[in-house]
Design a protein around this motif. Structure first.
Motif, PDB file in Angstrom:
ATOM      1  N   VAL A 177     -22.951  35.767  30.891  1.00 21.18           N
ATOM      2  CA  VAL A 177     -22.873  34.321  31.091  1.00 21.18           C
ATOM      3  C   VAL A 177     -24.238  33.829  31.555  1.00 21.18           C
ATOM      4  O   VAL A 177     -24.871  34.438  32.414  1.00 21.18           O
ATOM      5  CB  VAL A 177     -21.737  33.929  32.068  1.00 21.18           C
ATOM      6  N   PHE A 178     -24.683  32.742  30.949  1.00 21.40           N
ATOM      7  CA  PHE A 178     -25.948  32.105  31.293  1.00 21.40           C
ATOM      8  C   PHE A 178     -25.656  30.725  31.877  1.00 21.40           C
ATOM      9  O   PHE A 178     -24.812  29.996  31.351  1.00 21.40           O
ATOM     10  CB  PHE A 178     -26.831  31.949  30.045  1.00 21.40           C
ATOM     11  N   LEU A 179     -26.367  30.385  32.930  1.00 21.45           N
ATOM     12  CA  LEU A 179     -26.186  29.080  33.559  1.00 21.45           C
ATOM     13  C   LEU A 179     -27.504  28.322  33.594  1.00 21.45           C
ATOM     14  O   LEU A 179     -28.516  28.851  34.066  1.00 21.45           O
ATOM     15  CB  LEU A 179     -25.653  29.247  34.989  1.00 21.45           C
ATOM     16  N   ASN A 180     -27.495  27.098  33.088  1.00 16.83           N
ATOM     17  CA  ASN A 180     -28.653  26.215  33.144  1.00 16.83           C
ATOM     18  C   ASN A 180     -28.241  24.999  33.974  1.00 16.83           C
ATOM     19  O   ASN A 180     -27.618  24.067  33.467  1.00 16.83           O
ATOM     20  CB  ASN A 180     -29.069  25.799  31.730  1.00 16.83           C
ATOM     21  N   LYS A 181     -28.559  25.048  35.263  1.00 14.37           N
ATOM     22  CA  LYS A 181     -28.101  23.996  36.171  1.00 14.37           C
ATOM     23  C   LYS A 181     -28.703  22.646  35.852  1.00 14.37           C
ATOM     24  O   LYS A 181     -28.034  21.622  35.962  1.00 14.37           O
ATOM     25  CB  LYS A 181     -28.421  24.381  37.625  1.00 14.37           C
ATOM     26  N   SER A 182     -29.957  22.628  35.466  1.00 16.64           N
ATOM     27  CA  SER A 182     -30.595  21.336  35.206  1.00 16.64           C
ATOM     28  C   SER A 182     -29.935  20.636  34.027  1.00 16.64           C
ATOM     29  O   SER A 182     -29.834  19.417  33.985  1.00 16.64           O
ATOM     30  CB  SER A 182     -32.093  21.512  34.972  1.00 16.64           C
ATOM     31  N   ALA A 183     -29.481  21.422  33.061  1.00 18.32           N
ATOM     32  CA  ALA A 183     -28.808  20.852  31.889  1.00 18.32           C
ATOM     33  C   ALA A 183     -27.300  20.760  32.085  1.00 18.32           C
ATOM     34  O   ALA A 183     -26.591  20.242  31.220  1.00 18.32           O
ATOM     35  CB  ALA A 183     -29.110  21.690  30.656  1.00 18.32           C
ATOM     36  N   LYS A 184     -26.812  21.282  33.203  1.00 19.23           N
ATOM     37  CA  LYS A 184     -25.363  21.351  33.462  1.00 19.23           C
ATOM     38  C   LYS A 184     -24.657  22.010  32.270  1.00 19.23           C
ATOM     39  O   LYS A 184     -23.705  21.461  31.686  1.00 19.23           O
ATOM     40  CB  LYS A 184     -24.784  19.967  33.745  1.00 19.23           C
ATOM     41  N   HIS A 185     -25.131  23.173  31.961  1.00 17.72           N
ATOM     42  CA  HIS A 185     -24.657  23.870  30.766  1.00 17.72           C
ATOM     43  C   HIS A 185     -24.531  25.355  31.057  1.00 17.72           C
ATOM     44  O   HIS A 185     -25.389  25.945  31.724  1.00 17.72           O
ATOM     45  CB  HIS A 185     -25.650  23.648  29.622  1.00 17.72           C
ATOM     46  N   LEU A 186     -23.457  25.937  30.572  1.00 16.58           N
ATOM     47  CA  LEU A 186     -23.355  27.387  30.613  1.00 16.58           C
ATOM     48  C   LEU A 186     -22.863  27.907  29.277  1.00 16.58           C
ATOM     49  O   LEU A 186     -22.277  27.153  28.480  1.00 16.58           O
ATOM     50  CB  LEU A 186     -22.480  27.884  31.769  1.00 16.58           C
ATOM     51  N   SER A 187     -23.177  29.159  29.045  1.00 21.86           N
ATOM     52  CA  SER A 187     -22.745  29.759  27.792  1.00 21.86           C
ATOM     53  C   SER A 187     -22.270  31.189  28.058  1.00 21.86           C
ATOM     54  O   SER A 187     -22.691  31.830  29.017  1.00 21.86           O
ATOM     55  CB  SER A 187     -23.870  29.747  26.751  1.00 21.86           C
ATOM     56  N   LEU A 188     -21.399  31.626  27.196  1.00 22.97           N
ATOM     57  CA  LEU A 188     -20.876  32.995  27.235  1.00 22.97           C
ATOM     58  C   LEU A 188     -21.294  33.686  25.950  1.00 22.97           C
ATOM     59  O   LEU A 188     -21.031  33.171  24.863  1.00 22.97           O
ATOM     60  CB  LEU A 188     -19.353  32.990  27.354  1.00 22.97           C
ATOM     61  N   HIS A 189     -21.957  34.821  26.106  1.00 24.57           N
ATOM     62  CA  HIS A 189     -22.352  35.620  24.950  1.00 24.57           C
ATOM     63  C   HIS A 189     -21.501  36.883  24.913  1.00 24.57           C
ATOM     64  O   HIS A 189     -21.368  37.574  25.940  1.00 24.57           O
ATOM     65  CB  HIS A 189     -23.834  36.011  25.037  1.00 24.57           C
TER      66      HIS A 189
END
Lengths: 113, 115
Positions: free
Chosen positions: B64-76
Motif C-alpha cells: 500500500v502506498f500513501l500520498n498524503k498531499s494528494a489524499k490518495h492511496l493505492s494497493l498494488h
C-alpha cells in the motif's frame, strides 16, 4: 468455529414488521460494531459498543436499537421496517484500540417487501 | 457526503500481472488507512494497513502506498493470482478519540484475475 457469527443469514419480511439480527463473537474482543451496506455498496457504521457501553451512535433512525447483553453479543433490533431498510448488515468485533484486528461477520441480507 | 472514494468499480487483470487499486479521500483528519478484501456472501477481511506517518507498507504480494498531499492511496498486488478475485474496499479512520474505531469505507473495486 466462526469468530463472528450472525443470524439469520437471510431475512425477508414485510413492511411494518419488527425484526432482530443477532451477533456473537468468540474472539474475546471488547468492541463490537454494526455496519450497513446499502444498494450502492457503501459500508457505513451504525453503532459501536465497548464492553456493553454504546460509544458510537451514527445518525440512524431510532427504529434501530442495538442491545448488548454482554461483551460477546451485540444484537440489532429494527422496529416498523421500511423498504429502505433493505440492505446487508454486518457485525464486527475488534480489540479496543486496534483497527487491524477488526473481524467482520458474514452479513445478514435483509429484504423488506 | 462520501469521504472515501474508489472511482473504479471494476478491474480486470491477467494472472501474473500487477493489480493497482486506487482510493482517494477528502477528510484531512484521516490518519489510518486499511484495505479489506471481500468474497461473495462473506464479510470483509483485513488485508493491509498504513498509518499516515508512513508512505509505504508491504506484506508479501501486497503493498500500500500513501500520498498524503494528494489524499490518495493505492494497493498494488503483484503478481496477481486467481484467488485474488474479490471486491477490495479502501477504508480510513481518524485516531481522534471520538472517531476511533469508526471506519469510513469506499464503495469497493471488483477485481477479476483472468488466467
Amino acid at each position: 468455529d466462526t469468530a463472528v457469527s450472525q443470524t439469520p443469514k437471510y431475512l425477508v419480511t414485510q413492511m411494518g414488521n419488527d425484526k432482530s439480527i443477532k451477533c456473537e463473537q468468540n474472539l474475546g474482543h471488547d468492541t463490537m460494531y454494526w455496519y450497513k451496506q446499502d444498494s450502492k455498496k457503501f459500508l457505513k457504521i451504525m453503532f459501536s459498543y465497548n464492553n456493553k457501553e454504546l460509544i458510537i451512535n451514527e445518525t440512524v433512525p431510532n427504529r434501530f436499537s442495538p442491545k448488548s447483553p454482554d461483551k460477546a453479543h451485540l444484537n440489532l433490533h429494527i422496529n416498523s421496517l421500511e423498504l429502505g431498510d433493505s440492505a446487508v448488515y454486518f457485525c464486527a468485533a475488534s480489540e479496543t484500540g486496534t483497527l487491524t484486528g477488526y473481524t467482520f461477520g458474514s452479513g445478514t441480507r435483509l429484504t423488506v417487501v | 457526503d462520501q469521504q472515501v472514494k474508489q472511482n473504479s468499480p471494476s478491474l480486470s487483470v491477467q494472472e501474473g500481472r500487477i493489480s493497482i487499486l486506487n482510493c482517494d479521500y477528502t477528510n484531512s483528519m484521516f490518519d489510518y488507512f486499511l484495505w479489506y478484501k471481500k468474497y461473495p456472501a462473506e464479510g470483509p477481511t483485513f488485508l493491509i494497513s498504513i498509518s499516515s506517518i508512513k508512505d509505504k507498507n508491504e506484506d508479501g504480494r501486497f503493498t500500500v502506498f500513501l500520498n498524503k498531499s494528494a489524499k490518495h492511496l493505492s494497493l498494488h498486488i503483484v503478481p496477481s493470482q486467481p484467488g485474488d478475485s474479490a471486491v477490495y474496499f479502501c477504508a480510513a479512520s481518524s485516531m481522534t478519540t471520538d472517531s476511533w474505531g469508526k471506519l469510513q469505507f469506499g464503495a469497493g473495486t471488483q477485481v477479476v484475475v483472468t488466467p
